[in-house]
Each structure stands twice: as structure tokens, then as C-alpha cells.
Design a protein around this motif. Structure first.
Motif, PDB file in Angstrom:
ATOM      1  N   UNK A  56       0.761  -1.306   0.078  1.00  0.00           N
ATOM      2  CA  UNK A  56      -0.105   0.069  -0.034  1.00  0.00           C
ATOM      3  C   UNK A  56       0.961   1.290  -0.226  1.00  0.00           C
ATOM      4  N   UNK A  57       2.359   1.153  -0.213  1.00  0.00           N
ATOM      5  CA  UNK A  57       2.913   2.528  -0.376  1.00  0.00           C
ATOM      6  C   UNK A  57       2.721   3.111  -1.591  1.00  0.00           C
ATOM      7  N   UNK A  58       2.878   4.315  -1.704  1.00  0.00           N
ATOM      8  CA  UNK A  58       2.452   5.212  -2.792  1.00  0.00           C
ATOM      9  C   UNK A  58       3.483   5.762  -3.544  1.00  0.00           C
ATOM     10  N   UNK A  59       3.850   5.575  -4.712  1.00  0.00           N
ATOM     11  CA  UNK A  59       4.905   6.033  -5.495  1.00  0.00           C
ATOM     12  C   UNK A  59       4.529   7.061  -6.570  1.00  0.00           C
ATOM     13  N   UNK A  60       5.466   7.756  -6.960  1.00  0.00           N
ATOM     14  CA  UNK A  60       5.190   8.778  -8.098  1.00  0.00           C
ATOM     15  C   UNK A  60       5.913   8.483  -9.192  1.00  0.00           C
ATOM     16  N   UNK A  61       5.309   8.384 -10.370  1.00  0.00           N
ATOM     17  CA  UNK A  61       5.879   8.084 -11.615  1.00  0.00           C
ATOM     18  C   UNK A  61       6.150   9.432 -12.390  1.00  0.00           C
ATOM     19  N   UNK A  62       7.382   9.984 -12.493  1.00  0.00           N
ATOM     20  CA  UNK A  62       7.464  11.222 -13.089  1.00  0.00           C
ATOM     21  C   UNK A  62       8.548  11.214 -14.012  1.00  0.00           C
ATOM     22  N   UNK A  63       8.954  11.924 -15.155  1.00  0.00           N
ATOM     23  CA  UNK A  63       9.748  11.890 -16.323  1.00  0.00           C
ATOM     24  C   UNK A  63      11.199  12.061 -15.328  1.00  0.00           C
ATOM     25  N   UNK A  64      12.137  11.735 -15.920  1.00  0.00           N
ATOM     26  CA  UNK A  64      13.568  11.779 -15.445  1.00  0.00           C
ATOM     27  C   UNK A  64      14.040  13.028 -15.234  1.00  0.00           C
ATOM     28  N   UNK A  65      13.939  14.044 -16.028  1.00  0.00           N
ATOM     29  CA  UNK A  65      14.231  15.361 -15.959  1.00  0.00           C
ATOM     30  C   UNK A  65      13.565  16.115 -14.874  1.00  0.00           C
ATOM     31  N   UNK A  66      12.427  15.810 -14.609  1.00  0.00           N
ATOM     32  CA  UNK A  66      11.464  16.436 -13.476  1.00  0.00           C
ATOM     33  C   UNK A  66      12.182  15.819 -12.106  1.00  0.00           C
ATOM     34  N   UNK A  67      12.510  14.619 -12.007  1.00  0.00           N
ATOM     35  CA  UNK A  67      12.926  14.093 -10.995  1.00  0.00           C
ATOM     36  C   UNK A  67      14.338  14.528 -10.481  1.00  0.00           C
ATOM     37  N   UNK A  68      15.371  14.747 -11.480  1.00  0.00           N
ATOM     38  CA  UNK A  68      16.399  15.228 -11.298  1.00  0.00           C
ATOM     39  C   UNK A  68      16.458  16.710 -11.012  1.00  0.00           C
ATOM     40  N   UNK A  69      15.507  17.489 -11.418  1.00  0.00           N
ATOM     41  CA  UNK A  69      15.400  18.817 -11.231  1.00  0.00           C
ATOM     42  C   UNK A  69      14.725  19.015  -9.500  1.00  0.00           C
ATOM     43  N   UNK A  70      14.110  18.038  -9.377  1.00  0.00           N
ATOM     44  CA  UNK A  70      13.355  17.960  -7.846  1.00  0.00           C
ATOM     45  C   UNK A  70      14.503  17.575  -6.927  1.00  0.00           C
ATOM     46  N   UNK A  71      15.206  16.799  -7.169  1.00  0.00           N
ATOM     47  CA  UNK A  71      16.274  16.371  -6.425  1.00  0.00           C
ATOM     48  C   UNK A  71      17.391  17.155  -6.186  1.00  0.00           C
ATOM     49  N   UNK A  72      17.850  17.940  -7.038  1.00  0.00           N
ATOM     50  CA  UNK A  72      18.806  19.204  -7.144  1.00  0.00           C
ATOM     51  C   UNK A  72      18.123  20.311  -6.136  1.00  0.00           C
ATOM     52  N   UNK A  73      16.884  20.695  -6.440  1.00  0.00           N
ATOM     53  CA  UNK A  73      16.255  21.743  -5.926  1.00  0.00           C
ATOM     54  C   UNK A  73      16.444  21.504  -4.270  1.00  0.00           C
ATOM     55  N   UNK A  74      15.955  19.919  -3.915  1.00  0.00           N
ATOM     56  CA  UNK A  74      15.998  19.685  -2.632  1.00  0.00           C
ATOM     57  C   UNK A  74      17.525  19.691  -1.928  1.00  0.00           C
ATOM     58  N   UNK A  75      18.556  19.438  -2.722  1.00  0.00           N
ATOM     59  CA  UNK A  75      19.726  19.527  -2.234  1.00  0.00           C
ATOM     60  C   UNK A  75      20.379  20.860  -2.142  1.00  0.00           C
ATOM     61  N   UNK A  76      19.960  21.684  -3.041  1.00  0.00           N
ATOM     62  CA  UNK A  76      20.412  23.298  -2.567  1.00  0.00           C
ATOM     63  C   UNK A  76      19.610  23.524  -1.689  1.00  0.00           C
ATOM     64  N   UNK A  77      18.249  23.382  -1.316  1.00  0.00           N
ATOM     65  CA  UNK A  77      17.688  24.031  -0.073  1.00  0.00           C
ATOM     66  C   UNK A  77      18.283  23.251   1.366  1.00  0.00           C
ATOM     67  N   UNK A  78      18.518  21.923   1.045  1.00  0.00           N
ATOM     68  CA  UNK A  78      19.255  21.653   2.571  1.00  0.00           C
ATOM     69  C   UNK A  78      20.585  22.172   2.583  1.00  0.00           C
TER      70      UNK A  78
END
Length: 88
Positions: free
Chosen positions: A29-51
Motif C-alpha cells: 500500500x505504499x504510494x509512488x510517483x512516476x515522473x519523467x527523469x528530468x523532473x525527478x532530477x530537477x526536484x532532487x537538485x532543488x532539494x539538495x540546494x535547499x538542504x
């Protein structure tokens, strides 16, 4: 291994548009998001910068409050812990 999307998931992704697709693992019952690779990489980079910004802000606040240790002491401790030669 890169699994391929089923036709059902491909159709659902296309219908959902650029927002990605929420899917559920029926075994957990875990929920996952399927997004395109570019969106995922941009989100991870934005989170890294915020951290990074949060860590810098916290470090500055600690420094201004007189907490922490002098940089040279911290570097010396790192050199000892990593077994680097002593600074000359």
C-alpha cells in the motif's frame, strides 16, 4: 535492470499530463510517483540546494550565538580523524 511500463501505465501517464502519476504497490500500500527523469532530477537538485542553504543558515546562527568551534580546531580534528599529516 530498467523495467518497462505496461500499456495501462503508459496510457495513464499520458492522460495525467506533466504532473506525473501516483501509483500504489498492492503488496505494501505504499504510494509512488512516476515522473519523467528530468523532473525527478530537477526536484532532487532543488532539494539538495535547499538542504545546503538550511545547513549554512544553521551554521551561521550557531556561529553568531558563539557556539561551535574555531575553524582551525575543526580542521585539526578532521585531519586527526582522517589520519592526514599534521598541518605545517
Amino acid at each position: 535492470m530498467t523495467p518497462k511500463l505496461s500499456e495501462e501505465l503508459t496510457d495513464a501517464l499520458r492522460a495525467n499530463g506533466p504532473d506525473g502519476l501516483e501509483v500504489v504497490d498492492p503488496a505494501t500500500n505504499r504510494i509512488y510517483m512516476i515522473v519523467d527523469g528530468d523532473t525527478y532530477r530537477q526536484a532532487v537538485e532543488a532539494l539538495r540546494r535547499q538542504n545546503d542553504r538550511n545547513a549554512i543558515t544553521e551554521g551561521l546562527a550557531q556561529m553568531e550565538a558563539g557556539e561551535g568551534k574555531p575553524a582551525e580546531q575543526a580542521f585539526e580534528e578532521m585531519r586527526e580523524r582522517l589520519r592526514f599529516p599534521q598541518a605545517q
